[in-house]
Structure formats: structure tokens, C-alpha cells
Design an enzyme around this catalytic site. Structure first.
Site, PDB file in Angstrom:
ATOM      1  N   ASP A 251       0.818  -1.233   0.000  1.00  5.86           N
ATOM      2  CA  ASP A 251       0.000   0.000   0.000  1.00  5.86           C
ATOM      3  C   ASP A 251       0.845   1.274   0.000  1.00  5.86           C
ATOM      4  OD1 ASP A 251       1.081  -0.041   2.515  1.00  5.86           O
ATOM      5  OD2 ASP A 251      -0.821   0.092   3.588  1.00  5.86           O
TER       6      ASP A 251
ATOM      7  N   HIS B 202      17.880  26.993   3.070  1.00  5.85           N
ATOM      8  CA  HIS B 202      17.510  28.210   2.328  1.00  5.85           C
ATOM      9  C   HIS B 202      17.710  29.474   3.173  1.00  5.85           C
ATOM     10  CE1 HIS B 202      15.670  30.562  -0.747  1.00  5.85           C
ATOM     11  NE2 HIS B 202      14.711  30.967   0.069  1.00  5.85           N
TER      12      HIS B 202
ATOM     13  N   ASP C  38      19.674  36.457  -6.844  1.00  9.90           N
ATOM     14  CA  ASP C  38      18.806  37.426  -6.155  1.00  9.90           C
ATOM     15  C   ASP C  38      19.554  37.922  -4.919  1.00  9.90           C
ATOM     16  OD1 ASP C  38      18.309  35.523  -3.995  1.00  9.90           O
ATOM     17  OD2 ASP C  38      16.907  34.548  -5.357  1.00  9.90           O
TER      18      ASP C  38
ATOM     19  N   LYS D  71      15.312  39.534  -8.089  1.00 12.33           N
ATOM     20  CA  LYS D  71      14.249  38.611  -8.487  1.00 12.33           C
ATOM     21  C   LYS D  71      13.025  38.865  -7.618  1.00 12.33           C
ATOM     22  CE  LYS D  71      14.294  34.082  -7.360  1.00 12.33           C
ATOM     23  NZ  LYS D  71      14.736  32.657  -7.341  1.00 12.33           N
TER      24      LYS D  71
ATOM     25  N   ARG E  47       9.062  37.409  -6.931  1.00 12.11           N
ATOM     26  CA  ARG E  47       8.169  36.272  -7.223  1.00 12.11           C
ATOM     27  C   ARG E  47       6.721  36.632  -6.895  1.00 12.11           C
ATOM     28  NH1 ARG E  47       9.191  30.877  -7.939  1.00 12.11           N
ATOM     29  NH2 ARG E  47      11.364  31.050  -7.260  1.00 12.11           N
TER      30      ARG E  47
ATOM     31  N   THR F 182      13.247  24.206 -11.023  1.00 17.59           N
ATOM     32  CA  THR F 182      12.793  24.151 -12.423  1.00 17.59           C
ATOM     33  C   THR F 182      13.842  24.689 -13.384  1.00 17.59           C
ATOM     34  OG1 THR F 182      11.871  26.381 -12.375  1.00 17.59           O
ATOM     35  CG2 THR F 182      10.427  24.576 -11.674  1.00 17.59           C
ATOM     36  N   GLY F 183      14.808  25.412 -12.861  1.00  9.73           N
ATOM     37  CA  GLY F 183      15.834  26.038 -13.697  1.00  9.73           C
ATOM     38  C   GLY F 183      15.452  27.431 -14.170  1.00  9.73           C
ATOM     39  N   GLY F 184      14.213  27.856 -13.863  1.00 10.86           N
ATOM     40  CA  GLY F 184      13.744  29.163 -14.338  1.00 10.86           C
ATOM     41  C   GLY F 184      14.636  30.324 -13.898  1.00 10.86           C
TER      42      GLY F 184
HETATM   43  C1  R5P Z   1      14.788  30.514  -4.128  1.00  9.67           C
HETATM   44  O1  R5P Z   1      14.866  31.691  -3.819  1.00  9.67           O
HETATM   45  C2  R5P Z   1      15.978  29.627  -4.277  1.00  9.67           C
HETATM   46  O2  R5P Z   1      17.123  30.203  -3.725  1.00  9.67           O
HETATM   47  C3  R5P Z   1      16.238  29.255  -5.725  1.00  9.67           C
HETATM   48  O3  R5P Z   1      16.640  30.417  -6.445  1.00  9.67           O
HETATM   49  C4  R5P Z   1      15.010  28.708  -6.357  1.00  9.67           C
HETATM   50  O4  R5P Z   1      14.487  27.672  -5.555  1.00  9.67           O
HETATM   51  C5  R5P Z   1      15.311  28.163  -7.729  1.00  9.67           C
HETATM   52  O5  R5P Z   1      14.112  27.698  -8.288  1.00  9.67           O
HETATM   53  P1  R5P Z   1      13.966  27.505  -9.840  1.00  9.67           P
HETATM   54  O6  R5P Z   1      15.111  26.677 -10.328  1.00  9.67           O
HETATM   55  O7  R5P Z   1      12.641  26.811  -9.996  1.00  9.67           O
HETATM   56  O8  R5P Z   1      13.940  28.863 -10.466  1.00  9.67           O
END
Ligand code: R5P
Length: 279
Positions: free
Chosen positions: A19, A112, A151, A174, A176, A206-208
Site C-alpha cells: 500500500d 535556504h 537574487d 528577483k 516572485r 525548475t531552472g527558471g
Molecule cells: C529561491 O529563492 C531559491 O534560492 C532558488 O533560487 C530557487 O528555488 C530556484 O528555483 P527555480 O530553479 O525553480 O527557479
């Protein structure tokens, strides 16, 4: 799992029931021992967190006198405040759960925000792998490269890298949108023209963030752009998107196993454990 002193490895049997529930059992006695559990909590986060909690509980239920958790990537650390009305603080829930399971202290890598740890119900510490990542680039011949934070919040990371690289340091900006998750990145007066830039971040998800930063740096005439992160989550096609954005190389640590985990945390964690043992 390591027992010290002297250092001994305790094998753990684990399985997943039909399960989906996890089962773990310690294969040696831990009576009156100080136990260190090494467990990262990258994807699948929830299941790995439960395994960590079960390991701590199994250690305590079988007589361990102290449990230290070494969690190279600590999941949920980015939800460290209530950003929007109605939210909870996920990392504090995780910390309370781990404390209830029997963890007495915790060591993690590049959480973080370090302030998060002050709210934990047990002593918790973060150590930085950024000097190791910067050293990787020194070994590749990029001493004096520009250490860039994507950032302002990551500027402390870029400064740690600069102390190893010896070049310039700076940050992009940056913002958000907390509802859509979309970010807007900007960067002014960075003087990156003709320079080798290394973008340092705690996490690539995500690499964004890195794709956006690469665009700005190329527009401003950077000669080459690399990126380094401690925790390479690399969701979906993040690696391809980053390379397609003109990043020359992506480097991460093995806090999260990935294609780009070229820097091991083993010496950093071993050093921290030794210092802890003698401290
Ligand atoms: C957020 O402030 C973290 O320090 C990273 O910059 C963030 O998690 C990166 O996320 P992503 O690769 O989705 O842009």
C-alpha cells in the site's frame, strides 16, 4: 547510519509495503549509543522524511541515548514563513515531527535561510558547501571569475564563493508572484562584459531562475556563464533548459543525486562530525 565512537555502520533493512507504507528495522543493537542518521530528503520528500522519522524512532525505541540527524538536503525549507493568509509554515511542522520522532540535534547543508533553524525544537546547524563548489571552478582554471547571486537573498552565498575565487561579486534582483509562482528578474550595472561569470544558488529546481539570469548576463556581454548549486533538484527538463540558455556547465553537490552532482559533500560532513565528536 553511523555509530560513534568507535565508528560503526549499522545496516538498516527497509521495504515498502504493497500500500506504499515504509518499513525499517535496525540490524544491530544501538543500546546506549549515540547514533548519527544520514538521510537526505529530496524527492520523494514525504517518504524520505517519514523514513528519517522512523529511523530516529527505531533508534530511540531500541535504547539509543542520542540521535543526530545529518540531512544534506532538508525538504520544505523554502516554506519558512506565511507568505499568504491561510498558509502554514511547513518547515516548522517538519521540525516538530522530527523532534517528536526522537531526533536530538540536526546538521544540514545550505538551508535556504539559516534563521529557520532558530525555531527548531532541538539544536540545528547548517554548514556551507559553497567553498567546495567554488574550489571546483578554481581547479578548472576559473580563479578570478565573477561570483553572481541570482537574487539579493543569495548574496551571502556569492560572497562565500568570492572569498575562494578572488574576483568580483554581485547580484541580480528577483521578484516572485506568490500566487502564480512567476518571477521577474532584473540586473543593472553589473559590469560583466567580457567576464567569466559563475551563478551560485542554494537550489536549482525548475531552472527558471538560472535561465532568466543567463539571458540577462548574455545581453550584458558576459564571455561565458557557469552555474553552481548545492541542491540540484533539476525538475523535469531543467538541465536541458539551462544548457539551451547558453550556460557552459552546471555543477551541483551530491546532497541530491543527479547528473551534475560533481562535488561530494562527504569531506564537509565528515569534518563537521569529527568536530562535533571532539567538541
Ligand atoms: C529561491 O529563492 C531559491 O534560492 C532558488 O533560487 C530557487 O528555488 C530556484 O528555483 P527555480 O530553479 O525553480 O527557479
Amino acid at each position: 547510519m553511523i555509530l560513534y565512537p568507535p565508528i560503526e555502520i549499522i545496516q538498516v533493512s527497509n521495504k515498502t509495503f504493497p500500500d506504499g507504507e515504509s518499513y525499517i528495522r535496525l540490524e544491530k543493537t544501538v543500546q546506549n549509543q549515540h547514533i548519527a542518521i544520514i538521510q537526505t530528503t529530496s524527492s520523494p520528500q514525504d517518504s524520505n522524511l517519514m523514513k528519517l522519522a522512523f529511523l530516529a524512532d527505531a533508534a530511540k525505541q531500541n535504547g539509543a541515548n542520542r540521535v543526530t540527524a545529518i540531512v544534506p538536503y532538508l525538504a520544505y525549507a523554502r516554506q519558512d514563513k506565511k507568505f499568504l493568509q491561510g498558509e502554514g509554515i511547513s518547515i516548522e511542522t517538519v521540525a516538530r515531527m522530527l523532534g517528536a520522532a526522537g531526533i536530538d540535534e540536526l546538521l544540514t547543508v545550505n538551508i535556504h535561510s539559516g534563521n529557520t533553524l532558530k525555531k527548531f525544537p532541538f539544536p540545528a546547524k547548517t554548514i556551507s558547501a559553497i567553498p567546495l563548489l567554488a574550489e571546483y571552478f578554481v581547479q578548472k582554471g576559473y580563479k578570478k571569475a565573477f561570483a553572481l547571486a541570482p537574487d539579493k537573498g543569495a548574496m551571502h552565498i556569492a560572497i562565500q564563493a568570492q572569498q575562494v575565487l578572488g574576483g568580483d561579486v554581485g547580484h541580480l534582483n528577483k521578484q516572485r508572484d506568490r500566487y502564480s509562482g512567476q518571477t521577474i528578474q532584473t540586473g543593472k550595472d553589473l559590469r560583466v562584459k567580457g567576464q567569466t561569470i559563475i551563478i551560485f544558488d542554494d537550489i536549482i529546481s525548475t531552472g527558471g531562475t538560472i535561465v532568466g539570469a543567463a539571458k540577462i548576463l548574455h545581453e550584458q556581454g558576459a564571455a561565458r556563464v557557469f552555474t553552481a548549486c548545492v541542491h540540484p533538484l533539476l525538475i523535469g527538463d531543467a538541465e536541458t533548459r539551462i544548457l539551451d540558455a547558453g550556460i557552459d556547465e552546471i555543477v551541483g553537490t551530491d546532497s541530491v543525486p543527479s547528473n551534475i552532482s560533481k562535488v561530494t559533500l562527504a569531506p564537509l560532513i565528515a569534518k563537521a562530525l569529527k568536530a562535533h565528536k571532539s567538541g
